[in-house]
Motif scaffolding. Structure first.
Motif, PDB file in Angstrom:
ATOM      1  N   ILE A  56      93.408 -62.012 -39.977  1.00 44.73           N
ATOM      2  CA  ILE A  56      94.582 -62.823 -39.663  1.00 44.73           C
ATOM      3  C   ILE A  56      95.349 -62.238 -38.483  1.00 44.73           C
ATOM      4  O   ILE A  56      95.979 -62.951 -37.720  1.00 44.73           O
ATOM      5  CB  ILE A  56      95.491 -62.918 -40.915  1.00 44.73           C
ATOM      6  CG1 ILE A  56      96.579 -63.970 -40.701  1.00 44.73           C
ATOM      7  CG2 ILE A  56      96.085 -61.590 -41.298  1.00 44.73           C
ATOM      8  CD1 ILE A  56      97.361 -64.268 -41.972  1.00 44.73           C
ATOM      9  N   MET A  57      95.253 -60.935 -38.317  1.00 40.23           N
ATOM     10  CA  MET A  57      95.871 -60.245 -37.177  1.00 40.23           C
ATOM     11  C   MET A  57      94.909 -59.174 -36.704  1.00 40.23           C
ATOM     12  O   MET A  57      94.012 -58.738 -37.425  1.00 40.23           O
ATOM     13  CB  MET A  57      97.211 -59.608 -37.579  1.00 40.23           C
ATOM     14  CG  MET A  57      98.283 -60.609 -37.992  1.00 40.23           C
ATOM     15  SD  MET A  57      99.869 -59.806 -38.351  1.00 40.23           S
ATOM     16  CE  MET A  57     100.351 -59.254 -36.716  1.00 40.23           C
ATOM     17  N   GLU A  58      95.102 -58.750 -35.458  1.00 36.60           N
ATOM     18  CA  GLU A  58      94.232 -57.724 -34.900  1.00 36.60           C
ATOM     19  C   GLU A  58      94.583 -56.336 -35.425  1.00 36.60           C
ATOM     20  O   GLU A  58      93.776 -55.421 -35.340  1.00 36.60           O
ATOM     21  CB  GLU A  58      94.314 -57.733 -33.374  1.00 36.60           C
ATOM     22  CG  GLU A  58      93.790 -59.030 -32.751  1.00 36.60           C
ATOM     23  CD  GLU A  58      93.864 -59.009 -31.251  1.00 36.60           C
ATOM     24  OE1 GLU A  58      94.355 -57.993 -30.703  1.00 36.60           O
ATOM     25  OE2 GLU A  58      93.437 -59.999 -30.618  1.00 36.60           O
ATOM     26  N   ASP A  59      95.781 -56.183 -35.969  1.00 41.33           N
ATOM     27  CA  ASP A  59      96.202 -54.866 -36.456  1.00 41.33           C
ATOM     28  C   ASP A  59      95.358 -54.437 -37.644  1.00 41.33           C
ATOM     29  O   ASP A  59      94.981 -55.250 -38.499  1.00 41.33           O
ATOM     30  CB  ASP A  59      97.676 -54.904 -36.880  1.00 41.33           C
ATOM     31  CG  ASP A  59      98.580 -55.280 -35.717  1.00 41.33           C
ATOM     32  OD1 ASP A  59      98.137 -55.128 -34.568  1.00 41.33           O
ATOM     33  OD2 ASP A  59      99.705 -55.729 -35.970  1.00 41.33           O
ATOM     34  N   ASP A  60      95.069 -53.134 -37.706  1.00 44.23           N
ATOM     35  CA  ASP A  60      94.359 -52.589 -38.865  1.00 44.23           C
ATOM     36  C   ASP A  60      95.287 -52.588 -40.073  1.00 44.23           C
ATOM     37  O   ASP A  60      96.469 -52.290 -39.975  1.00 44.23           O
ATOM     38  CB  ASP A  60      93.891 -51.157 -38.577  1.00 44.23           C
ATOM     39  CG  ASP A  60      92.791 -51.123 -37.518  1.00 44.23           C
ATOM     40  OD1 ASP A  60      92.089 -52.146 -37.400  1.00 44.23           O
ATOM     41  OD2 ASP A  60      92.658 -50.104 -36.825  1.00 44.23           O
ATOM     42  N   MET A  61      94.732 -52.907 -41.224  1.00 44.85           N
ATOM     43  CA  MET A  61      95.504 -52.924 -42.457  1.00 44.85           C
ATOM     44  C   MET A  61      94.837 -52.019 -43.480  1.00 44.85           C
ATOM     45  O   MET A  61      93.620 -51.872 -43.503  1.00 44.85           O
ATOM     46  CB  MET A  61      95.600 -54.361 -43.004  1.00 44.85           C
ATOM     47  CG  MET A  61      96.207 -55.353 -42.020  1.00 44.85           C
ATOM     48  SD  MET A  61      96.174 -57.038 -42.633  1.00 44.85           S
ATOM     49  CE  MET A  61      96.596 -57.956 -41.160  1.00 44.85           C
ATOM     50  N   ASN A 108     102.970 -53.189 -55.079  1.00 50.25           N
ATOM     51  CA  ASN A 108     104.083 -52.267 -55.303  1.00 50.25           C
ATOM     52  C   ASN A 108     104.108 -51.138 -54.276  1.00 50.25           C
ATOM     53  O   ASN A 108     105.170 -50.669 -53.879  1.00 50.25           O
ATOM     54  CB  ASN A 108     104.003 -51.671 -56.699  1.00 50.25           C
ATOM     55  CG  ASN A 108     105.298 -51.047 -57.149  1.00 50.25           C
ATOM     56  OD1 ASN A 108     106.354 -51.662 -57.081  1.00 50.25           O
ATOM     57  ND2 ASN A 108     105.233 -49.800 -57.609  1.00 50.25           N
ATOM     58  N   ASN A 109     102.902 -50.729 -53.814  1.00 53.54           N
ATOM     59  CA  ASN A 109     102.801 -49.645 -52.819  1.00 53.54           C
ATOM     60  C   ASN A 109     101.829 -50.055 -51.724  1.00 53.54           C
ATOM     61  O   ASN A 109     100.699 -49.532 -51.648  1.00 53.54           O
ATOM     62  CB  ASN A 109     102.323 -48.344 -53.487  1.00 53.54           C
ATOM     63  CG  ASN A 109     103.290 -47.850 -54.546  1.00 53.54           C
ATOM     64  OD1 ASN A 109     104.387 -47.420 -54.239  1.00 53.54           O
ATOM     65  ND2 ASN A 109     102.860 -47.933 -55.794  1.00 53.54           N
ATOM     66  N   PRO A 110     102.202 -50.992 -50.871  1.00 54.87           N
ATOM     67  CA  PRO A 110     101.275 -51.509 -49.883  1.00 54.87           C
ATOM     68  C   PRO A 110     100.992 -50.580 -48.709  1.00 54.87           C
ATOM     69  O   PRO A 110     100.003 -50.760 -47.999  1.00 54.87           O
ATOM     70  CB  PRO A 110     101.966 -52.787 -49.377  1.00 54.87           C
ATOM     71  CG  PRO A 110     103.433 -52.523 -49.580  1.00 54.87           C
ATOM     72  CD  PRO A 110     103.519 -51.683 -50.822  1.00 54.87           C
ATOM     73  N   GLU A 111     101.861 -49.621 -48.516  1.00 55.35           N
ATOM     74  CA  GLU A 111     101.699 -48.742 -47.321  1.00 55.35           C
ATOM     75  C   GLU A 111     100.687 -47.614 -47.595  1.00 55.35           C
ATOM     76  O   GLU A 111     100.590 -47.121 -48.697  1.00 55.35           O
ATOM     77  CB  GLU A 111     103.067 -48.147 -46.953  1.00 55.35           C
ATOM     78  CG  GLU A 111     104.089 -49.194 -46.577  1.00 55.35           C
ATOM     79  CD  GLU A 111     103.652 -50.053 -45.399  1.00 55.35           C
ATOM     80  OE1 GLU A 111     102.919 -49.512 -44.531  1.00 55.35           O
ATOM     81  OE2 GLU A 111     104.035 -51.228 -45.353  1.00 55.35           O
ATOM     82  N   ARG A 148      93.042 -55.942 -49.247  1.00 55.82           N
ATOM     83  CA  ARG A 148      94.025 -55.343 -48.351  1.00 55.82           C
ATOM     84  C   ARG A 148      95.316 -56.149 -48.420  1.00 55.82           C
ATOM     85  O   ARG A 148      95.307 -57.356 -48.652  1.00 55.82           O
ATOM     86  CB  ARG A 148      93.515 -55.263 -46.922  1.00 55.82           C
ATOM     87  CG  ARG A 148      93.239 -56.594 -46.262  1.00 55.82           C
ATOM     88  CD  ARG A 148      92.630 -56.395 -44.887  1.00 55.82           C
ATOM     89  NE  ARG A 148      92.304 -57.646 -44.237  1.00 55.82           N
ATOM     90  CZ  ARG A 148      91.637 -57.731 -43.087  1.00 55.82           C
ATOM     91  NH1 ARG A 148      91.242 -56.622 -42.480  1.00 55.82           N
ATOM     92  NH2 ARG A 148      91.369 -58.899 -42.544  1.00 55.82           N
ATOM     93  N   TYR A 149      96.409 -55.455 -48.215  1.00 49.37           N
ATOM     94  CA  TYR A 149      97.737 -56.074 -48.252  1.00 49.37           C
ATOM     95  C   TYR A 149      98.075 -56.590 -46.862  1.00 49.37           C
ATOM     96  O   TYR A 149      98.002 -55.855 -45.869  1.00 49.37           O
ATOM     97  CB  TYR A 149      98.782 -55.062 -48.714  1.00 49.37           C
ATOM     98  CG  TYR A 149     100.159 -55.653 -48.930  1.00 49.37           C
ATOM     99  CD1 TYR A 149     100.501 -56.219 -50.146  1.00 49.37           C
ATOM    100  CD2 TYR A 149     101.115 -55.640 -47.913  1.00 49.37           C
ATOM    101  CE1 TYR A 149     101.764 -56.766 -50.361  1.00 49.37           C
ATOM    102  CE2 TYR A 149     102.376 -56.178 -48.103  1.00 49.37           C
ATOM    103  CZ  TYR A 149     102.701 -56.742 -49.334  1.00 49.37           C
ATOM    104  OH  TYR A 149     103.937 -57.289 -49.539  1.00 49.37           O
ATOM    105  N   VAL A 150      98.466 -57.870 -46.764  1.00 46.44           N
ATOM    106  CA  VAL A 150      98.744 -58.493 -45.474  1.00 46.44           C
ATOM    107  C   VAL A 150     100.237 -58.544 -45.185  1.00 46.44           C
ATOM    108  O   VAL A 150     100.689 -58.266 -44.075  1.00 46.44           O
ATOM    109  CB  VAL A 150      98.154 -59.927 -45.432  1.00 46.44           C
ATOM    110  CG1 VAL A 150      98.474 -60.597 -44.106  1.00 46.44           C
ATOM    111  CG2 VAL A 150      96.655 -59.888 -45.650  1.00 46.44           C
ATOM    112  N   GLY A 151     101.032 -58.909 -46.180  1.00 39.78           N
ATOM    113  CA  GLY A 151     102.472 -59.048 -45.984  1.00 39.78           C
ATOM    114  C   GLY A 151     103.060 -59.855 -47.123  1.00 39.78           C
ATOM    115  O   GLY A 151     102.566 -59.806 -48.236  1.00 39.78           O
TER     116      GLY A 151
END
Length: 494
Positions: free
Chosen positions: A399-404, A491-494, A417-420
């Motif tokens: 959905i985006m070029e950024d690594d997640m 709860n802890n996406p980062e 993976r958590y997107v937002g």
């Protein structure tokens, strides 16, 4: 039927027909085949028209053949269309999982108003409802149970083989009479002779081989040995239809009658037995899989929050229609109560960085509905927002070029993976100007105030790799563990 160089063509759900046509013509030597395939797809309503453009909506396999072509058309889910060169080996492997999950979620052939399994005693009446794959399953099952078909003829001999044919012996032979005893020293024996090289046996070999090859395209684990067969005959089976029909008058056992009718059905050059194998509602397949993997085992998708209630003159009336989430679950994790509300969304999503907008993601109505589920659990059922998560689950897509950050649940091989997250819009625009004007210019009201991020006001977006989700679905996992894993991601996406 002549053998064609075309063996398999790959199309993608949501592709425009002009894109499909280019892909077909690139894979075949015939420029006419795309028109024939288009007409077949049109007959089954495989296209959805939006803004004057036809988009393919079928996911599955369609076997097309005529006198010059013998083609398997693989229509793959939209998330596999990466825009890169097609990885044929991966597509074939993934299609087997996809067809299996379509079958197990009971969405196969949902484009048909009626569908019937092959029945040798009713197949002429129901032939327009039967698929070639279903016919192949019947033929292979019969072959595994009873082996190859041989046309049998009764032979008579003086050798001791088979059984004594007393009527023929008494009529043809002279007995020896000793007192009251009658002896036939030269008896006639009868036995069944199998024609191992007969036309029907060769046709049966070809049909069994073709059936096994077709089914192996869907399931590598099919452990059935392909019999030796005549390749030239196998490529011209439609010419054998009259042969099979002629021999049907010469068989009398239930198995022989049923088998010859199945062989006639296979050899018939009509398209009655070429119904596509797949679905036009893959989004429902996605929802059903998520419900099994993450939903509570006692909430099978038929349990919701209840229908709306109207009150007239102090009497309550219920509106027909329940409100049912795609999936929700409740459990305890180390004495801590938790819950999750899931909405399976078969969207890919794109981000326009310049315009700062997104496309192909759940809209306002979907967000409002999902937030209402959370409000209902908090207000009506008395749960606390710190205990729950509200989640949109989408297929894995860039959905985006950024690594997640990637999350893996090793026990069930789940990969996500958590997107937002999504939320309602901020307070702004003409509505706030009017409110400010009506309230009064001196009123203490901040029209630029934004919505505070909290679990009751947002919906998390998580992408899951479909192949890992399907494998987990097949293993019948512990949905509590899967739901808790998804809860932890949010709860802890980062």
């Amino acid at each position: 039927m002549k053998s064609s160089n075309v063996e398999r063509i790959y199309l993608f759900e949501k592709e425009r027909w002009d894109e499909c046509k280019v892909r077909i013509e690139r894979s075949s030597d015939s420029s006419e085949i795309s028109t024939e395939i288009y007409n077949c797809f049109l007959k089954h309503d495989f296209f959805r028209v939006r803004k004057g453009v036809s988009y393919l909506r079928f996911v599955g396999i369609y076997h097309y053949h005529d006198e010059d072509n013998d083609v398997d058309i693989y229509c793959l889910p939209k998330y596999m269309n990466t825009g890169e060169e097609v990885d044929y080996e991966r597509c074939s492997c993934e299609m087997k999982k996809i067809l299996r999950v379509i079958e197990e979620t009971d969405h196969c052939r949902d484009f048909l108003h009626e569908y019937a399994d092959f029945n040798p005693y009713r197949y002429k009446k129901e032939k327009n409802k039967i698929s070639q794959i279903n016919l192949a399953e019947w033929i292979v099952r019969d072959y595994c149970n009873d082996g190859l078909f041989y046309l049998k003829s009764t032979e008579h001999s003086g050798r001791r083989k088979g059984y004594v044919n007393w009527p023929r012996t008494v009529q043809k032979k002279t007995p020896i009479i000793i007192g009251k005893d009658v002896l036939y020293p030269d008896m006639i024996f009868s036995y069944k002779n199998k024609d191992y090289d007969g036309e029907l046996t060769q046709i049966h070999r070809c049909v069994v081989a073709k059936s096994i090859e077709l089914l192996r395209g869907l399931d590598d684990a099919l452990d059935v040995v392909i019999p030796e067969y005549d390749v030239a005959l196998a490529n011209n089976l439609f010419k054998s239809t009259s042969v099979v029909r002629r021999y049907q008058k010469s068989v009398f056992t239930n198995r022989d009658i049923a088998l010859l009718r199945a062989l006639e059905a296979w050899c018939d050059s009509s398209n009655y037995y070429e119904l596509p194998y797949g679905t036009v509602s893959f989004e429902l397949v996605w929802e059903d899989v998520l419900r099994v993997v993450f939903g509570h085992k006692d909430l099978d998708g038929k349990v919701g929050f209840g229908a709306p209630i109207y009150c007239f003159h102090d009497k309550n009336y219920t509106l027909d229609g329940d409100s049912i989430p795609d999936g929700f679950n409740f459990w305890k994790e180390k004495d801590e109560f938790r819950f999750i509300v899931i909405d399976g969304k078969y969207y890919l999503g794109t981000v326009n960085q310049k315009k700062v907008i997104v496309e192909d993601l759940p809209g306002y109505k979907d967000i409002a509905k999902q937030l209402d589920y959370m409000f209902t659990l908090l207000d009506v059922y008395g749960l606390d927002e710190s205990e729950g998560k509200n989640v949109f689950v989408l297929p894995w897509w860039n959905i985006m070029e950024d690594d997640m950050k990637e999350f893996v649940l090793k026990e069930f091989s789940l990969d996500a993976r958590y997107v937002g997250y999504a939320r309602k819009p901020d307070r702004e625009g003409k509505i706030m100007d009017i409110i400010q004007e009506v309230r009064g210019k001196n009123s203490d009201y901040d029209k630029t105030k934004t919505i505070i991020k909290s679990e009751k006001s947002i919906i998390h977006l998580v992408q899951i790799k479909p192949d890992s989700l399907f494998e987990c679905f097949f293993s019948k996992p512990d949905s509590r563990k899967c739901a808790n894993w998804l809860w932890e991601i949010c709860n802890n996406p980062e």
